[in-house]
Design a protein around this motif. Structure first.
Motif, PDB file in Angstrom:
ATOM      1  N   THR A 149       0.774  -1.237   0.000  1.00 50.63           N
ATOM      2  CA  THR A 149       0.000   0.000   0.000  1.00 50.63           C
ATOM      3  C   THR A 149       0.811   1.296   0.000  1.00 50.63           C
ATOM      4  N   PRO A 150       1.873   1.444   0.781  1.00 48.91           N
ATOM      5  CA  PRO A 150       2.604   2.714   0.724  1.00 48.91           C
ATOM      6  C   PRO A 150       3.256   3.002  -0.634  1.00 48.91           C
ATOM      7  N   ILE A 151       3.545   1.973  -1.415  1.00 51.08           N
ATOM      8  CA  ILE A 151       4.189   2.193  -2.717  1.00 51.08           C
ATOM      9  C   ILE A 151       3.211   2.813  -3.715  1.00 51.08           C
ATOM     10  N   PRO A 152       2.012   2.262  -3.908  1.00 53.86           N
ATOM     11  CA  PRO A 152       1.076   2.978  -4.784  1.00 53.86           C
ATOM     12  C   PRO A 152       0.709   4.350  -4.232  1.00 53.86           C
ATOM     13  N   ALA A 153       0.663   4.499  -2.907  1.00 56.96           N
ATOM     14  CA  ALA A 153       0.388   5.815  -2.328  1.00 56.96           C
ATOM     15  C   ALA A 153       1.490   6.802  -2.726  1.00 56.96           C
ATOM     16  N   ALA A 154       2.734   6.345  -2.781  1.00 60.65           N
ATOM     17  CA  ALA A 154       3.836   7.198  -3.250  1.00 60.65           C
ATOM     18  C   ALA A 154       3.610   7.611  -4.698  1.00 60.65           C
ATOM     19  N   GLY A 155       3.076   6.700  -5.506  1.00 57.94           N
ATOM     20  CA  GLY A 155       2.739   7.041  -6.885  1.00 57.94           C
ATOM     21  C   GLY A 155       1.718   8.162  -6.945  1.00 57.94           C
ATOM     22  N   PHE A 156       0.720   8.108  -6.068  1.00 59.90           N
ATOM     23  CA  PHE A 156      -0.278   9.181  -6.008  1.00 59.90           C
ATOM     24  C   PHE A 156       0.388  10.515  -5.688  1.00 59.90           C
ATOM     25  N   VAL A 157       1.278  10.509  -4.712  1.00 61.29           N
ATOM     26  CA  VAL A 157       1.944  11.755  -4.312  1.00 61.29           C
ATOM     27  C   VAL A 157       2.746  12.324  -5.479  1.00 61.29           C
ATOM     28  N   ALA A 158       3.536  11.479  -6.135  1.00 66.55           N
ATOM     29  CA  ALA A 158       4.350  11.950  -7.262  1.00 66.55           C
ATOM     30  C   ALA A 158       3.474  12.482  -8.393  1.00 66.55           C
ATOM     31  N   LEU A 159       2.464  11.721  -8.762  1.00 64.63           N
ATOM     32  CA  LEU A 159       1.556  12.145  -9.842  1.00 64.63           C
ATOM     33  C   LEU A 159       0.872  13.467  -9.517  1.00 64.63           C
ATOM     34  N   VAL A 218      -5.044  11.785   0.997  1.00 66.33           N
ATOM     35  CA  VAL A 218      -5.816  10.598   1.372  1.00 66.33           C
ATOM     36  C   VAL A 218      -4.997   9.337   1.110  1.00 66.33           C
ATOM     37  N   ALA A 219      -4.256   9.297   0.013  1.00 70.67           N
ATOM     38  CA  ALA A 219      -3.402   8.134  -0.255  1.00 70.67           C
ATOM     39  C   ALA A 219      -2.350   7.964   0.833  1.00 70.67           C
ATOM     40  N   VAL A 220      -1.747   9.055   1.284  1.00 75.86           N
ATOM     41  CA  VAL A 220      -0.767   8.979   2.373  1.00 75.86           C
ATOM     42  C   VAL A 220      -1.452   8.520   3.655  1.00 75.86           C
ATOM     43  N   LEU A 279       6.609   7.544   5.730  1.00 75.10           N
ATOM     44  CA  LEU A 279       7.923   7.813   5.124  1.00 75.10           C
ATOM     45  C   LEU A 279       8.017   7.282   3.705  1.00 75.10           C
ATOM     46  N   ILE A 280       7.494   6.084   3.486  1.00 76.03           N
ATOM     47  CA  ILE A 280       7.539   5.513   2.135  1.00 76.03           C
ATOM     48  C   ILE A 280       6.649   6.323   1.195  1.00 76.03           C
ATOM     49  N   ALA A 281       5.397   6.542   1.585  1.00 73.34           N
ATOM     50  CA  ALA A 281       4.439   7.217   0.696  1.00 73.34           C
ATOM     51  C   ALA A 281       4.845   8.660   0.423  1.00 73.34           C
ATOM     52  N   GLY A 328       7.240   9.483  -2.773  1.00 73.82           N
ATOM     53  CA  GLY A 328       6.385  10.251  -3.676  1.00 73.82           C
ATOM     54  C   GLY A 328       6.937  11.640  -3.952  1.00 73.82           C
ATOM     55  N   LEU A 329       7.354  12.350  -2.895  1.00 68.40           N
ATOM     56  CA  LEU A 329       7.927  13.676  -3.092  1.00 68.40           C
ATOM     57  C   LEU A 329       9.222  13.606  -3.891  1.00 68.40           C
ATOM     58  N   ALA A 330      10.067  12.640  -3.574  1.00 66.23           N
ATOM     59  CA  ALA A 330      11.327  12.490  -4.316  1.00 66.23           C
ATOM     60  C   ALA A 330      11.053  12.206  -5.792  1.00 66.23           C
ATOM     61  N   GLY A 331      10.092  11.337  -6.070  1.00 63.30           N
ATOM     62  CA  GLY A 331       9.758  11.011  -7.454  1.00 63.30           C
ATOM     63  C   GLY A 331       9.183  12.199  -8.205  1.00 63.30           C
ATOM     64  N   GLY A 332       8.267  12.905  -7.579  1.00 66.53           N
ATOM     65  CA  GLY A 332       7.643  14.056  -8.230  1.00 66.53           C
ATOM     66  C   GLY A 332       8.630  15.195  -8.453  1.00 66.53           C
ATOM     67  N   ILE A 333       9.404  15.523  -7.421  1.00 63.10           N
ATOM     68  CA  ILE A 333      10.394  16.596  -7.555  1.00 63.10           C
ATOM     69  C   ILE A 333      11.461  16.210  -8.574  1.00 63.10           C
ATOM     70  N   GLY A 334      11.902  14.970  -8.518  1.00 63.35           N
ATOM     71  CA  GLY A 334      12.903  14.506  -9.480  1.00 63.35           C
ATOM     72  C   GLY A 334      12.406  14.614 -10.903  1.00 63.35           C
ATOM     73  N   GLN A 335      11.169  14.235 -11.126  1.00 61.46           N
ATOM     74  CA  GLN A 335      10.602  14.319 -12.468  1.00 61.46           C
ATOM     75  C   GLN A 335      10.522  15.768 -12.935  1.00 61.46           C
TER      76      GLN A 335
END
Length: 168
Positions: free
Chosen positions: A72-82, A112-114, A143-145, A149-156
């Motif tokens: 669950t925290p991994i897809p939630a990280a996807g939500f944050v990045a997106l 909500v995802a977090v 921490l995971i979500a 997520g923030l690292a992925g979104g900011i990196g992108q």
């Protein structure tokens, strides 16, 4: 089954299937991937074709993953990045409220995802079926979500966001 588990299932299904539908729409509706690619180019996410594919795939995977309650925290990280990328590239100049095309909706989906990542997917989830418990919930889920997520979104954004500069 408890009301808590049923409530988490309702939230996961609503949030996850909504996100998966966004990804599906990018692939199969309107302008499909080529149209979505042109739109990504127009908002400064280059190359557009790459981002159309990545966004659609991530929306489907993160949406279905959260709906199923799988890691669950991994897809939630996807939500944050997106949602971070969407808020920054499309909605930030429009204020907060969605009625003016602001970033309110992006914030709600990510938060909500977090929250689900922190609570865990509950008993009616693949996490519970596979692991007998929530997988990495609590502060670890946060921490995971949020972190991933923030690292992925900011990196992108740092690597790919190249908006067209209007000449004066």
């Amino acid at each position: 089954m408890t009301a808590y588990d049923a409530g988490l299932l309702i939230v996961r299904l609503c949030l996850g299937l909504t996100m998966a539908a966004h990804g599906y729409n990018k692939i199969f509706s309107g302008g499909r991937i080529p149209g979505t690619a042109r739109w990504f180019d127009s908002i400064g996410m280059r190359p557009g074709l790459f981002h159309a594919r990545v966004a659609a795939g991530t929306e489907i995977a993160a949406g279905l993953g959260l709906a199923a309650g799988l890691l669950t925290p991994i897809p939630a990280a996807g939500f944050v990045a997106l949602m971070l990328v969407a808020a920054w590239t499309v909605h930030r100049d429009n204020g907060f409220f969605i009625v003016k095309s602001g970033w309110e909706y992006n914030l709600v989906l990510a938060a909500v995802a977090v929250g689900v990542a922190m609570l865990g997917a509950g008993r009616l989830s693949l996490d519970h079926l596979l692991f007998g418990q929530n997988w990495c919930d609590g502060w670890t889920g946060l921490l995971i979500a949020a972190g991933l997520g923030l690292a992925g979104g900011i990196g992108q954004l740092v690597v790919f966001y190249r908006p067209v500069r209007e000449s004066a």
